[in-house]
Design an enzyme around this catalytic site. Structure first.
Site, PDB file in Angstrom:
ATOM      1  N   GLU A  50       0.796  -1.226   0.000  1.00 23.77           N
ATOM      2  CA  GLU A  50       0.000   0.000   0.000  1.00 23.77           C
ATOM      3  C   GLU A  50       0.834   1.284   0.000  1.00 23.77           C
ATOM      4  OE1 GLU A  50      -4.143  -1.576   1.671  1.00 23.77           O
ATOM      5  OE2 GLU A  50      -2.928  -0.578   3.198  1.00 23.77           O
ATOM      6  N   LYS A  79       2.684  10.731  -1.003  1.00 28.60           N
ATOM      7  CA  LYS A  79       3.896  10.287  -0.321  1.00 28.60           C
ATOM      8  C   LYS A  79       5.105  10.980  -0.942  1.00 28.60           C
ATOM      9  CE  LYS A  79       6.819   6.205   0.288  1.00 28.60           C
ATOM     10  NZ  LYS A  79       6.984   4.763  -0.035  1.00 28.60           N
ATOM     11  N   VAL A 187      -7.864 -22.066 -10.845  1.00 27.49           N
ATOM     12  CA  VAL A 187      -7.067 -22.932 -11.720  1.00 27.49           C
ATOM     13  C   VAL A 187      -6.527 -24.091 -10.883  1.00 27.49           C
ATOM     14  CG1 VAL A 187      -5.025 -23.096 -13.185  1.00 27.49           C
ATOM     15  CG2 VAL A 187      -6.445 -21.033 -13.260  1.00 27.49           C
ATOM     16  N   GLU A 343      11.571  -0.207   1.027  1.00 25.44           N
ATOM     17  CA  GLU A 343      11.569   0.949   0.136  1.00 25.44           C
ATOM     18  C   GLU A 343      10.363   0.955  -0.795  1.00 25.44           C
ATOM     19  OE1 GLU A 343      13.281   3.707  -0.235  1.00 25.44           O
ATOM     20  OE2 GLU A 343      14.848   3.465   1.275  1.00 25.44           O
ATOM     21  N   THR A 345       8.907  -1.070  -2.982  1.00 25.73           N
ATOM     22  CA  THR A 345       9.202  -1.300  -4.400  1.00 25.73           C
ATOM     23  C   THR A 345       8.353  -2.385  -5.056  1.00 25.73           C
ATOM     24  OG1 THR A 345      11.009  -2.712  -3.609  1.00 25.73           O
ATOM     25  CG2 THR A 345      11.580  -0.476  -4.319  1.00 25.73           C
TER      26      THR A 345
END
Length: 502
Positions: A50, A79, A187, A343, A345
């Site tokens: 988030e 942010k 699946v 961080e 990412t």
């Protein structure tokens, strides 16, 4: 003669699956390629990705998504970077800002001029020269103008805090409106031919789905990339000791800070992510030193506000698949690997993988050289992020627990070791345009951890110390003046992006 693929099947929804559907349906809208998403109603979204980095804005633009509409739908806030609390020593914090830190001085990195100023008794902080850092300290925000003559207004970047489940819903609706077909099913398995290509998917109702290409968004399990194709996994646990996270959401108790807070704890670190309608909290920790119960108790002691659910523990193995693209399958998100969210990412790596995939988009011949080129690029991206995260641990000043004492002497990849040595020697960080983290980002962490180079660039002595000092003072003042004229972040959200979440 071209041999185009005609269909893509995305297995798994969530943020990752619907990001893929949204971007591909936008880019491929004139390519006559059928896109299908198979989304299971039985598998819950992890929903902890988030906090983002500025590339989220590139993703929104690429998908032709209106920022205001997206923020209202996802209860988002802005942010400007990450505040790191207690990493150096308890009670100390530093900021990793998005965007520039100063500007070049006659072709030299700003940091070199700042180092010379410090040696000459200069008084400005490095953060004084980062517009995003000063905006964050003042809790002010405005969108960056499209055209401006002001260096300050051109030099900060921003990302978003957002509700991951709401993002999935927004992108699902967008994708379906653009022609993406959604099948609600699970699946059971992928069928593979003698070449190790996926030929079809067997669903829990007994039906089969056939497609030319498959994108695996099935989370840690890696139903296609691992269970069916067995590409293997590269475990980076030797470098990154944390392997679990406990998360919980709480009511807001304060104004919306335009930054994420990452606080070092005895056995890892906690995050705090402020959204419009709630706050996301988590504790990333090492099970070698801390039990789930102890980690949960620690998190509950430090969060503010009423709990909005029960704490949830998420185990993970840091690393990546040995190949993200293999034959006619691409792994995205948690299916491709996991790097702890220090961080923020995760969403960036999904977007970057999709960008690389689009550049190397295959035809039905599936040229192996094309696949290899993609894998080489995304492997470099993952390793860059890995090294940047390791930097936080191996340079941290804490030594109060066995966990942090281990970090002081932890193994470091040679790629990172070289970067650290270069910085310690003369404050230089090698950087290429293909890398995500700028030299300013690396410098922000080094400086925040109180690591100062032994010397600055020798040619900086050719510049007059008085002029450099005056330039730095003027630069800091211009940033402060510009920021003081901006609205408060709370007010900006309230006036432009208020959500209807209850």
């Amino acid at each position: 003669m071209a041999n185009p693929i005609k269909s893509i099947c995305i297995v798994g929804g969530g943020t990752t699956g619907w990001m893929a559907a949204s971007l591909l349906s936008t880019v491929l809208q004139k390519a006559d390629i059928k896109i299908t998403v198979v989304e299971s109603p039985d598998i819950a979204t992890i929903g902890v990705g988030e906090s983002t980095v500025p590339s989220i804005m590139d993703f929104l633009r690429a998908c032709q998504i209106n920022l205001q509409e997206f923020m209202v739908a996802t209860s988002a806030s802005f942010k400007l970077g990450i505040r790191f609390d207690d990493w150096l020593t308890p009670g100390k914090h530093f900021f990793h800002p998005f965007g520039r830190v100063g500007h070049e001085v006659n072709g030299f990195d700003f940091y070199q001029a700042w180092l010379k100023s410090c040696a000459d008794g200069g008084a400005t902080r490095l953060a004084d020269h980062a517009p995003a850092a000063i905006m964050a300290e003042s809790q002010r925000f405005m969108l960056r103008p499209q055209q401006s003559d002001s260096w300050v207004l051109n030099s900060y970047s921003y990302a978003l805090h957002l509700d991951a489940i709401a993002v999935s819903c927004f992108l699902r609706e967008l994708s379906q409106a653009r022609g993406v077909k959604r099948i609600e099913a699970t699946v059971d398995k992928a069928l593979v031919d003698e070449r190790n290509f996926i030929t079809s998917l067997e669903l829990n109702d007994g039906s089969l789905i056939e497609s030319d290409f498959y994108i695996d968004c099935t989370g840690f399990k890696g139903l296609l990339i691992q269970d069916a194709l067995n590409v293997g996994y590269e475990d980076w646990g030797e470098y990154l000791p944390c392997n679990r996270a406990v998360t919980v959401q709480t009511e807001n108790t304060a104004s919306l800070a335009p930054y994420t807070v990452a606080t070092a704890r005895d056995f890892g670190w906690t995050w705090k992510i402020p959204l419009q309608h709630r706050t996301g909290n988590g504790y990333v920790f090492s099970s070698r030193y801390c039990s789930d119960e102890e980690a949960t108790d620690t998190l509950l002691e430090v969060v503010g506000g009423k709990l909005l659910g029960k704490p949830r523990v998420i185990p993970f193995t840091t690393g990546k698949r040995k190949k993200l693209w293999h034959n006619n399958c691409l792994a995205l998100g948690l299916s491709s690997g996991f790097l702890e969210p220090l961080e923020s990412t995760a969403i960036h790596l999904v977007y970057k993988s999709l960008v690389h995939f689009i550049k190397h988009f295959p035809d039905a011949d599936f040229d192996s050289c094309n696949e290899q080129a993609f894998n080489k690029k995304i492997d470099a991206d993952y390793r860059e992020v890995r090294d940047f995260i390791i930097l936080h641990y191996c340079t941290a000043g804490r030594a109060n627990t066995e966990f942090w004492r281990w970090c002081k002497n932890m193994p470091v990849p040679e790629s990172l070791r070289e970067k650290i040595q270069s910085f310690r020697s003369r404050g230089q960080v090698d950087h290429s345009p293909s890398q995500f983290f700028s030299g300013d980002s690396w410098v922000s962490i080094f400086e925040g951890m109180n690591i100062r180079p032994e010397k600055y660039h020798p040619l900086m002595d050719a510049f007059d110390s008085v002029n450099i000092s005056r330039m730095l003072q003027d630069n800091a003042k211009n940033i402060k003046d510009a920021v003081e004229s901006m609205p408060m972040h709370d007010d900006f959200i309230r006036q432009n992006c208020v959500t209807n979440f209850k």
